[in-house]
Design a protein around this motif. Sequence first.
Motif, PDB file in Angstrom:
ATOM      1  N   TRP A  20     -16.860  41.693  -7.070  1.00  0.00           N
ATOM      2  CA  TRP A  20     -16.901  42.848  -7.986  1.00  0.00           C
ATOM      3  C   TRP A  20     -17.985  43.846  -7.580  1.00  0.00           C
ATOM      4  O   TRP A  20     -17.838  45.057  -7.796  1.00  0.00           O
ATOM      5  CB  TRP A  20     -17.131  42.382  -9.419  1.00  0.00           C
ATOM      6  CG  TRP A  20     -18.527  41.903  -9.704  1.00  0.00           C
ATOM      7  CD1 TRP A  20     -18.987  40.642  -9.582  1.00  0.00           C
ATOM      8  CD2 TRP A  20     -19.625  42.710 -10.141  1.00  0.00           C
ATOM      9  NE1 TRP A  20     -20.317  40.575  -9.916  1.00  0.00           N
ATOM     10  CE2 TRP A  20     -20.734  41.840 -10.270  1.00  0.00           C
ATOM     11  CE3 TRP A  20     -19.792  44.068 -10.428  1.00  0.00           C
ATOM     12  CZ2 TRP A  20     -22.000  42.282 -10.670  1.00  0.00           C
ATOM     13  CZ3 TRP A  20     -21.041  44.512 -10.839  1.00  0.00           C
ATOM     14  CH2 TRP A  20     -22.128  43.626 -10.954  1.00  0.00           C
ATOM     15  N   MET A  21     -19.059  43.316  -6.966  1.00  0.00           N
ATOM     16  CA  MET A  21     -20.137  44.200  -6.501  1.00  0.00           C
ATOM     17  C   MET A  21     -19.695  45.023  -5.296  1.00  0.00           C
ATOM     18  O   MET A  21     -20.241  46.100  -5.035  1.00  0.00           O
ATOM     19  CB  MET A  21     -21.366  43.360  -6.148  1.00  0.00           C
ATOM     20  CG  MET A  21     -21.923  42.555  -7.330  1.00  0.00           C
ATOM     21  SD  MET A  21     -23.164  41.313  -6.871  1.00  0.00           S
ATOM     22  CE  MET A  21     -24.436  42.365  -6.201  1.00  0.00           C
ATOM     23  N   LEU A  22     -18.709  44.519  -4.584  1.00  0.00           N
ATOM     24  CA  LEU A  22     -18.142  45.268  -3.458  1.00  0.00           C
ATOM     25  C   LEU A  22     -17.020  46.191  -3.911  1.00  0.00           C
ATOM     26  O   LEU A  22     -16.848  47.299  -3.401  1.00  0.00           O
ATOM     27  CB  LEU A  22     -17.624  44.294  -2.397  1.00  0.00           C
ATOM     28  CG  LEU A  22     -18.661  43.373  -1.741  1.00  0.00           C
ATOM     29  CD1 LEU A  22     -17.961  42.328  -0.890  1.00  0.00           C
ATOM     30  CD2 LEU A  22     -19.643  44.170  -0.904  1.00  0.00           C
ATOM     31  N   ASN A  23     -16.239  45.715  -4.885  1.00  0.00           N
ATOM     32  CA  ASN A  23     -15.095  46.484  -5.367  1.00  0.00           C
ATOM     33  C   ASN A  23     -15.502  47.718  -6.174  1.00  0.00           C
ATOM     34  O   ASN A  23     -14.932  48.800  -6.023  1.00  0.00           O
ATOM     35  CB  ASN A  23     -14.196  45.610  -6.249  1.00  0.00           C
ATOM     36  CG  ASN A  23     -13.253  44.762  -5.420  1.00  0.00           C
ATOM     37  OD1 ASN A  23     -13.001  45.082  -4.268  1.00  0.00           O
ATOM     38  ND2 ASN A  23     -12.752  43.694  -5.993  1.00  0.00           N
ATOM     39  N   MET A  24     -16.473  47.541  -7.076  1.00  0.00           N
ATOM     40  CA  MET A  24     -16.838  48.597  -8.010  1.00  0.00           C
ATOM     41  C   MET A  24     -17.221  49.897  -7.308  1.00  0.00           C
ATOM     42  O   MET A  24     -16.712  50.970  -7.666  1.00  0.00           O
ATOM     43  CB  MET A  24     -17.960  48.123  -8.924  1.00  0.00           C
ATOM     44  CG  MET A  24     -18.331  49.134  -9.998  1.00  0.00           C
ATOM     45  SD  MET A  24     -16.969  49.470 -11.140  1.00  0.00           S
ATOM     46  CE  MET A  24     -16.876  47.919 -12.008  1.00  0.00           C
ATOM     47  N   PRO A  25     -18.111  49.899  -6.311  1.00  0.00           N
ATOM     48  CA  PRO A  25     -18.450  51.161  -5.637  1.00  0.00           C
ATOM     49  C   PRO A  25     -17.243  51.827  -4.997  1.00  0.00           C
ATOM     50  O   PRO A  25     -17.117  53.055  -5.008  1.00  0.00           O
ATOM     51  CB  PRO A  25     -19.471  50.731  -4.585  1.00  0.00           C
ATOM     52  CG  PRO A  25     -20.056  49.464  -5.110  1.00  0.00           C
ATOM     53  CD  PRO A  25     -18.930  48.781  -5.812  1.00  0.00           C
ATOM     54  N   LEU A  26     -16.338  51.008  -4.436  1.00  0.00           N
ATOM     55  CA  LEU A  26     -15.166  51.578  -3.784  1.00  0.00           C
ATOM     56  C   LEU A  26     -14.208  52.187  -4.809  1.00  0.00           C
ATOM     57  O   LEU A  26     -13.634  53.251  -4.587  1.00  0.00           O
ATOM     58  CB  LEU A  26     -14.443  50.504  -2.974  1.00  0.00           C
ATOM     59  CG  LEU A  26     -15.234  49.864  -1.817  1.00  0.00           C
ATOM     60  CD1 LEU A  26     -14.386  48.825  -1.116  1.00  0.00           C
ATOM     61  CD2 LEU A  26     -15.714  50.928  -0.830  1.00  0.00           C
ATOM     62  N   ARG A  27     -14.033  51.508  -5.933  1.00  0.00           N
ATOM     63  CA  ARG A  27     -13.109  51.996  -6.947  1.00  0.00           C
ATOM     64  C   ARG A  27     -13.634  53.234  -7.665  1.00  0.00           C
ATOM     65  O   ARG A  27     -12.863  54.093  -8.088  1.00  0.00           O
ATOM     66  CB  ARG A  27     -12.839  50.881  -7.969  1.00  0.00           C
ATOM     67  CG  ARG A  27     -12.146  49.674  -7.371  1.00  0.00           C
ATOM     68  CD  ARG A  27     -11.978  48.562  -8.382  1.00  0.00           C
ATOM     69  NE  ARG A  27     -11.077  48.948  -9.443  1.00  0.00           N
ATOM     70  CZ  ARG A  27     -10.743  48.172 -10.468  1.00  0.00           C
ATOM     71  NH1 ARG A  27     -11.267  46.957 -10.550  1.00  0.00           N
ATOM     72  NH2 ARG A  27      -9.909  48.590 -11.393  1.00  0.00           N
ATOM     73  N   MET A  28     -14.953  53.318  -7.831  1.00  0.00           N
ATOM     74  CA  MET A  28     -15.544  54.417  -8.594  1.00  0.00           C
ATOM     75  C   MET A  28     -15.963  55.592  -7.721  1.00  0.00           C
ATOM     76  O   MET A  28     -16.388  56.626  -8.245  1.00  0.00           O
ATOM     77  CB  MET A  28     -16.764  53.914  -9.362  1.00  0.00           C
ATOM     78  CG  MET A  28     -16.445  52.880 -10.442  1.00  0.00           C
ATOM     79  SD  MET A  28     -15.324  53.539 -11.708  1.00  0.00           S
ATOM     80  CE  MET A  28     -16.330  54.841 -12.418  1.00  0.00           C
TER      81      MET A  28
END
Length: 591
Positions: free
Chosen positions: A283-291
């Motif tokens: 989630w720490m990797l996904n969140m920056p990419l998604r936002m």
Amino acid sequence: MTPLKWFLSFLKKYRGLIFVGFLLTTVIAVLSIVNPYISGIIVDDVITKKNYDLLPKLLVCLLTVTFLNSCLRFTYQLVFETASQGTLYDMRSKVYRKLLEEDFAFYNKKRTGDLMSRQTGDMDAIRHFIAYVIYAVYQNVLLFIFALLMVFTVNVKLALCMLVVLPFTAMATYRQSREVRPAFQRNRECFSSLNAFVQENVSGNRVVKAFAKEEFEKEKFQVENDKFKNAQINASRVWMKYVPIFEILAYALTIVLMLYGGYMVVQEEITLGDLVKVNGYLWMLNMPLRMAGWWVNDIQNFFTSVEKIYATYSEEPKVHTPRTGGIHEKIRGDVEFRNVAYRADDEDIVTNINFKVHAGQTVGIIGSTGSGKSTLMNLLCRFYDTTSGQVLVDGQDVRDMDLYNLRDNIGMAMQDVFLFSDTIEGNIAYGRPNCSFEEVKHAAIMADANHFINALPDGYDTIVGERGVGLSGGQKQRISLARALLKDPSILILDDTTSAVDMETESYIQTQLKKINNTCTVFIIAYRISSIKDADLILVMDNGCIIEHGTHDSLVAQGGYYAKAFYNQYGEIPYDLLSNDKQSKNVRGGE
């Protein structure tokens, strides 16, 4: 100074809070890697190896980190919100003060709705950037870096596979930022235009109703509303185009972890606990990419708002007060125009104006519409500066006088009467807010306003409403005159002040003005001969020039413009009868 440096000059005051906020954000980012790490230990050591003695300690550690994380998150959000509100407060005050310093030329070109949108929508975009976007971007960058480092500690090959998405993310972010910037600029322009349209129509709603143009205005509003909607849709299309890309890249990490990570567990290159750790970091990797797409929008919106606010703020007034000007000095009231000319927008407004007035004299100015009468008074008050020549007050060029001291010595009842949404007493006392009620009442009596004010339900405490709604034109003019008289000015300017009052009231006001002639120089701009016939000097203007000047008697004898206006207004009434002050109604002052 660039718009960004101007913004940072306000943020600098709160750099301590910002530093604390970043420090707390960093701590939270570090704490965020603890729980996934402990989860991996629980799987490997507690569940797989059945080392249950570790479980209580690990659970306490999980709960402690979670509680601490929540407390710090609340604190840093409070810190950034405090910094944002403080910055916004300082910036809004600074911009508002600058707006008050702008001259007439500035407001002639700007729409009220545009200026209002600078102080509302654009300011809010800046607040949102400081309160949320700054720490959100910083925190998620840290989360991504820390999570990636932790994945490297688990397995280098797995971490390198996850790095494959970064170039695509960077490319998509760059392309979106280039496309969204002009879209947001158009968006803010359409918002300002819509805001200006609504403000103008709400202010002029009585004209709309008087001409039964409601449907026409609705159609015009629909056009403006459609423009704003289309601008919003065009801006949203940009992030609609790129946000799915960021979502796909984010989910690509999940696919990499599930497929390649699961394969590595089967091949015993990593343990199941390692896979749980990496999944916890996912989630720490996904969140920056998604936002990323959303943050690009917010950042570009911020830059657009700062640029528009700074563009308004940076416009310097052409009329400045000199540093050497005298302050808080009472002027006598001698006025001289010496070869004065004023030109605006490549058009000559007034040319070759010459006259001299001694303190205590009354000057009447008459002429056709657009002949430059009000312009002379605007030059005297230094709302504009002369193109050539000099305007002298007490022998000193007004450009060398302190601007605020000059205007503080001038009382002006303007042609376009503006009353604030305040009590009648507050409107009259606007120039001298600390004066006594008796002084307010005395000024109202001189302006022949006392009797109708007392007839109102709340008297002097009556709220007049926005721009004096609820009062007649003549009543507003008399309140405006009382406001000017209460200042006890050295120079009094009455710009068509009695056009909406009856002849009896006008005669009474003229009698009251004669009482202050010895202490005040009076300029009266009027279309009625009766308003200026007793003046010491009468100026007749046409096409920006003084074509006649003199007393009433001499101008009538000349048989020119003034004489024609006089006979048009009075017909065949003998002049000698009009010269006598036969109106004996000047007993109303005690009402």
